[in-house]
Write a protein that holds these residues in place. Sequence first.
Motif, PDB file in Angstrom:
ATOM      1  N   ILE A   1      39.775  29.725  39.395  1.00  0.00           N
ATOM      2  CA  ILE A   1      40.308  31.089  39.457  1.00  0.00           C
ATOM      3  C   ILE A   1      39.164  32.100  39.437  1.00  0.00           C
ATOM      4  O   ILE A   1      39.137  33.062  40.208  1.00  0.00           O
ATOM      5  CB  ILE A   1      41.269  31.346  38.292  1.00  0.00           C
ATOM      6  CG1 ILE A   1      42.532  30.494  38.448  1.00  0.00           C
ATOM      7  CG2 ILE A   1      41.646  32.831  38.210  1.00  0.00           C
ATOM      8  CD1 ILE A   1      43.451  30.533  37.246  1.00  0.00           C
ATOM      9  N   GLY A   2      38.207  31.864  38.564  1.00  0.00           N
ATOM     10  CA  GLY A   2      37.110  32.802  38.422  1.00  0.00           C
ATOM     11  C   GLY A   2      36.132  32.812  39.574  1.00  0.00           C
ATOM     12  O   GLY A   2      35.412  33.789  39.777  1.00  0.00           O
ATOM     13  N   THR A   3      36.095  31.740  40.355  1.00  0.00           N
ATOM     14  CA  THR A   3      35.167  31.683  41.486  1.00  0.00           C
ATOM     15  C   THR A   3      35.850  32.005  42.809  1.00  0.00           C
ATOM     16  O   THR A   3      35.322  32.779  43.608  1.00  0.00           O
ATOM     17  CB  THR A   3      34.514  30.294  41.579  1.00  0.00           C
ATOM     18  OG1 THR A   3      35.524  29.275  41.633  1.00  0.00           O
ATOM     19  CG2 THR A   3      33.615  30.035  40.385  1.00  0.00           C
ATOM     20  N   LEU A   4      37.017  31.445  43.033  1.00  0.00           N
ATOM     21  CA  LEU A   4      37.677  31.647  44.323  1.00  0.00           C
ATOM     22  C   LEU A   4      38.260  33.038  44.466  1.00  0.00           C
ATOM     23  O   LEU A   4      38.518  33.493  45.588  1.00  0.00           O
ATOM     24  CB  LEU A   4      38.782  30.608  44.510  1.00  0.00           C
ATOM     25  CG  LEU A   4      38.316  29.152  44.560  1.00  0.00           C
ATOM     26  CD1 LEU A   4      39.495  28.216  44.788  1.00  0.00           C
ATOM     27  CD2 LEU A   4      37.267  28.946  45.642  1.00  0.00           C
ATOM     28  N   SER A   5      38.456  33.733  43.340  1.00  0.00           N
ATOM     29  CA  SER A   5      38.986  35.088  43.440  1.00  0.00           C
ATOM     30  C   SER A   5      37.989  36.044  44.070  1.00  0.00           C
ATOM     31  O   SER A   5      38.359  37.109  44.563  1.00  0.00           O
ATOM     32  CB  SER A   5      39.366  35.600  42.048  1.00  0.00           C
ATOM     33  OG  SER A   5      38.218  35.684  41.227  1.00  0.00           O
TER      34      SER A   5
ATOM     35  N   GLY B   1      35.048  37.145  40.164  1.00  0.00           N
ATOM     36  CA  GLY B   1      34.705  36.598  38.858  1.00  0.00           C
ATOM     37  C   GLY B   1      33.277  36.127  38.798  1.00  0.00           C
ATOM     38  O   GLY B   1      32.333  36.901  38.898  1.00  0.00           O
TER      39      GLY B   1
ATOM     40  N   TYR C   1      30.608  36.830  42.716  1.00  0.00           N
ATOM     41  CA  TYR C   1      31.022  38.059  43.387  1.00  0.00           C
ATOM     42  C   TYR C   1      30.583  38.025  44.842  1.00  0.00           C
ATOM     43  O   TYR C   1      29.422  37.753  45.139  1.00  0.00           O
ATOM     44  CB  TYR C   1      30.408  39.283  42.705  1.00  0.00           C
ATOM     45  CG  TYR C   1      31.036  39.637  41.388  1.00  0.00           C
ATOM     46  CD1 TYR C   1      32.228  40.341  41.331  1.00  0.00           C
ATOM     47  CD2 TYR C   1      30.431  39.255  40.197  1.00  0.00           C
ATOM     48  CE1 TYR C   1      32.801  40.676  40.118  1.00  0.00           C
ATOM     49  CE2 TYR C   1      31.008  39.583  38.979  1.00  0.00           C
ATOM     50  CZ  TYR C   1      32.190  40.290  38.944  1.00  0.00           C
ATOM     51  OH  TYR C   1      32.758  40.603  37.741  1.00  0.00           O
TER      52      TYR C   1
ATOM     53  N   PRO D   1      42.039  43.621  38.572  1.00  0.00           N
ATOM     54  CA  PRO D   1      41.684  42.330  39.180  1.00  0.00           C
ATOM     55  C   PRO D   1      40.302  41.834  38.742  1.00  0.00           C
ATOM     56  O   PRO D   1      40.098  40.629  38.553  1.00  0.00           O
ATOM     57  CB  PRO D   1      41.719  42.627  40.686  1.00  0.00           C
ATOM     58  CG  PRO D   1      42.687  43.754  40.812  1.00  0.00           C
ATOM     59  CD  PRO D   1      42.464  44.600  39.599  1.00  0.00           C
TER      60      PRO D   1
ATOM     61  N   SER E   1      39.864  38.364  36.474  1.00  0.00           N
ATOM     62  CA  SER E   1      38.986  37.301  36.952  1.00  0.00           C
ATOM     63  C   SER E   1      37.870  37.012  35.951  1.00  0.00           C
ATOM     64  O   SER E   1      37.505  35.861  35.719  1.00  0.00           O
ATOM     65  CB  SER E   1      38.396  37.698  38.313  1.00  0.00           C
ATOM     66  OG  SER E   1      37.705  36.610  38.879  1.00  0.00           O
TER      67      SER E   1
ATOM     68  N   ALA F   1      39.175  34.886  33.282  1.00  0.00           N
ATOM     69  CA  ALA F   1      39.257  33.477  33.681  1.00  0.00           C
ATOM     70  C   ALA F   1      37.910  32.788  33.482  1.00  0.00           C
ATOM     71  O   ALA F   1      37.848  31.626  33.046  1.00  0.00           O
ATOM     72  CB  ALA F   1      39.699  33.365  35.137  1.00  0.00           C
TER      73      ALA F   1
END
Length: 233
Positions: free
Chosen positions: A164-168, A171, A174, A191, A195, A198
């Motif tokens: 979640i933290g990378t694909l968003s 997070g 960046y 958002p 992130s 996460a």
Amino acid sequence: MNDQIAEQDQQVRQSAVRPVGGVARFAVGGLLLAGGAWVVRAGWELRLAAAGEPASGPPDQGGGDHRPLNALENGYHVVTALGEGVALVCAVLFLRWLWRVRDNARELTGLRPRYAGFWVYLGWILPIANLWIPRGLVADVHRTIAPDRRLPRSLNWWWALWLIGTLSGVGFVYRDDTDAVIARAYTEVWPLVVSDAAVVGAAVAGALMVRAVTSAQLERQRQPVMGGGAEEG
């Protein structure tokens, strides 16, 4: 005679097992430090949102023009740079731990790891493969040393929150430069904060996962080492 050979093989394998407690503590410390860095980053983004965008507009004015940054924006650049440095240190410490427990699992059981050694590094950066291989590396270690146990819940929490933290894209990794993230904090901060949360959760779950896998390996070290004859790689 065969029993003597098996016993000698066990002794050789046991002597090849390297201490894991120290590298595990460093990995846990690195993960928690990285989580703390992202807490500070999220807090700074909330400060930017509360302050509001200056009348002069975002830092990137377009067309290659950038206005002078104010103190709060300069501070965010510092926080971001420090966070990236902490993340690099965390990555080094975590990979060192992963190598250690992976090698020890092989020595303790004589079983070939499911993934070749190069995946310890390549698995994080190769597109598509990086969606499951890092988790698979840790899971393979745990299944090897504790085949009768379920995988730690922290492993799945760590990996889900990490994705979640990378694909968003807002997070841990960046896609925008720092000035662009500042502009987003002024207009759509939540958002970013979600992130970041996460990433913090992934760091905490990762620390728990490192402790769980390390504990399982230390327990396995106190048990008799399985005899040779298995293929190594």
